[in-house]
Scaffold this motif. Sequence first.
Motif, PDB file in Angstrom:
ATOM      1  N   THR A  93      63.433  95.262  20.636  1.00  0.00           N
ATOM      2  CA  THR A  93      63.266  95.433  19.336  1.00  0.00           C
ATOM      3  C   THR A  93      62.062  95.531  18.513  1.00  0.00           C
ATOM      4  O   THR A  93      60.691  94.867  19.420  1.00  0.00           O
ATOM      5  N   ASP A  95      58.275  95.465  16.441  1.00  0.00           N
ATOM      6  CA  ASP A  95      57.744  94.323  15.276  1.00  0.00           C
ATOM      7  C   ASP A  95      57.452  95.615  13.956  1.00  0.00           C
ATOM      8  O   ASP A  95      57.132  97.219  14.127  1.00  0.00           O
ATOM      9  N   ASN A  99      59.052  92.644   9.126  1.00  0.00           N
ATOM     10  CA  ASN A  99      59.943  92.160   9.548  1.00  0.00           C
ATOM     11  C   ASN A  99      61.121  91.603  10.144  1.00  0.00           C
ATOM     12  O   ASN A  99      61.738  90.365  10.388  1.00  0.00           O
ATOM     13  N   LYS A 101      64.671  93.414  11.650  1.00  0.00           N
ATOM     14  CA  LYS A 101      64.824  93.445  13.227  1.00  0.00           C
ATOM     15  C   LYS A 101      65.476  94.124  14.212  1.00  0.00           C
ATOM     16  O   LYS A 101      66.435  94.411  14.920  1.00  0.00           O
ATOM     17  N   ARG A 104      66.207  98.725  17.182  1.00  0.00           N
ATOM     18  CA  ARG A 104      66.304  98.907  18.346  1.00  0.00           C
ATOM     19  C   ARG A 104      66.629  99.597  20.008  1.00  0.00           C
ATOM     20  O   ARG A 104      66.983 100.956  18.950  1.00  0.00           O
TER      21      ARG A 104
END
Length: 108
Positions: A93, A95, A99, A101, A104
């Motif tokens: 994931t 950053d 913030n 998520k 990926r």
Amino acid sequence: MVDPDEKDSSGNPVPSRALHIVGPDKKIKLSFLYPASTGRNMDEVLRALQSLQKASMFKIATPANWKPRDPVVISPSVTDEQAKEMFPAGYQTVDLPSNKKYLRLTNV
């Protein structure tokens, strides 16, 4: 296809070069149109074809300048639980400043 702005030495329009990639469902998945003045890049055609093939097999997208064996992006519609099942080798994931998520990466 004829490009009306491109003419040969006799003043006749010069044809453009078109490439269409059609999927098994008989729908156009990709279309390139190259004017007569622009050379074609077979590496880009192959890269796009490989990206389309991977995207049809997995719920992924390929980033700009992606090459085979580079990481791909897992679709945000895939939950983390589904991603663990679909990509047993794992994923990372990214950053993000937000913030969140949802970005990926994995290898397929």
